[in-house]
Design an enzyme around this catalytic site. Sequence first.
Site, PDB file in Angstrom:
ATOM      1  N   THR A 108      23.520  44.564  21.320  1.00 23.94           N
ATOM      2  CA  THR A 108      22.438  44.021  22.242  1.00 23.94           C
ATOM      3  C   THR A 108      22.291  44.449  23.345  1.00 23.94           C
ATOM      4  O   THR A 108      21.329  44.040  24.169  1.00 23.94           O
ATOM      5  CB  THR A 108      22.322  42.755  21.805  1.00 23.94           C
ATOM      6  OG1 THR A 108      23.617  42.042  22.523  1.00 23.94           O
ATOM      7  CG2 THR A 108      22.101  42.281  20.208  1.00 23.94           C
ATOM      8  N   GLU A 155      45.517  66.955  30.472  1.00 24.53           N
ATOM      9  CA  GLU A 155      45.361  66.911  31.954  1.00 24.53           C
ATOM     10  C   GLU A 155      46.638  66.607  32.398  1.00 24.53           C
ATOM     11  O   GLU A 155      47.580  65.880  31.746  1.00 24.53           O
ATOM     12  CB  GLU A 155      44.183  66.008  32.214  1.00 24.53           C
ATOM     13  CG  GLU A 155      44.215  64.597  31.819  1.00 24.53           C
ATOM     14  CD  GLU A 155      42.971  63.815  31.884  1.00 24.53           C
ATOM     15  OE1 GLU A 155      41.975  64.314  32.175  1.00 24.53           O
ATOM     16  OE2 GLU A 155      43.132  62.549  31.978  1.00 24.53           O
ATOM     17  N   HIS A 192      40.689  60.190  35.827  1.00 21.59           N
ATOM     18  CA  HIS A 192      41.278  59.190  34.867  1.00 21.59           C
ATOM     19  C   HIS A 192      42.369  58.248  35.730  1.00 21.59           C
ATOM     20  O   HIS A 192      43.219  58.735  36.159  1.00 21.59           O
ATOM     21  CB  HIS A 192      41.843  59.903  33.681  1.00 21.59           C
ATOM     22  CG  HIS A 192      40.682  60.345  32.947  1.00 21.59           C
ATOM     23  ND1 HIS A 192      40.728  61.222  32.040  1.00 21.59           N
ATOM     24  CD2 HIS A 192      39.404  60.138  32.749  1.00 21.59           C
ATOM     25  CE1 HIS A 192      39.766  61.705  31.205  1.00 21.59           C
ATOM     26  NE2 HIS A 192      38.674  60.872  31.767  1.00 21.59           N
TER      27      HIS A 192
END
Length: 294
Positions: free
Chosen positions: A17, A212, A250
């Site tokens: 929702t 990475e 990140h």
Amino acid sequence: MSIFVDENTRVIVQGLTGGQGRFHGLRNRDYGTKVVGGVTPGKGGTDVDGIPVFDTVEEAVALTNANASFISVPPRFAGGAVLEAAKAGIALVVCITEFIPAKDEAFFYNVLVRDYPGTRLIGPNCPGIISPGKCNIGITSGSIALAGGPVGIVSRSGTLTYQAIHELSQQGIGQTTCVGIGGDPVPGTNFIDCLAAFEADPETKAVLMIGEIGGTEEEKAAAFIKEHFSKPVVAYIAGQTAPPGKKMGHAGAIISGSQGTAAAKMEALTAAGVVVAVNPTAAGEKMVEIVRAF
């Protein structure tokens, strides 16, 4: 075939929702994924474009036979959502939520390992998983993926996951499954988990792996590939110009001393027989060469 998800996977969206849950949940459904319900406490009995909403995951599972969950909730609620899904017996949980504190991730990951070994978590902070033509859970665009294999993709970077898919699809090379494992320090599913599943999948003939800087997961994957993986692997390591000690994108992409450098990862992968590319486009090109030589 595919790994982790297929055309029979039945998905609920925790946070359906909300704005992001609705947007991506409906996109997943429109792709063909069996999105059978949503979960938002206090909104049970309503629906989102025909998808029924339940107050709890337990209720949703009982009434829809869901076996996977797509979690799109704010960071402070993500850990509770993951554990609620696991407690309800959900076998696969995909959590795209970013900015979850590392201590929270470590806590709910270890609770999963200890108490709910039958639940696999992909993420958090990831694009999710797509088996083209069968099932898409998360935020990957289904329009860039090409069904049929023979390449499996596993990546720490969401954006580079999309590029890898697109590079291969443009050349007519399909994908069996693409797994974005996320770039946080405590991923629920790692490279080795995906490589082992791809090794067991007869339709996956080669794997494109995108890593990475930061951590040692790529070095661990290299050791696994050398000893246990029989299929061709092409790899690209992002962050080759990143300075030591600086986080790049990140939360898990940070070099500490000599650990976690791109050079160390590339060296380990090369020693394991992996074809290591210097940039993402070259990785796609090398994979195309390998597939066309089958």
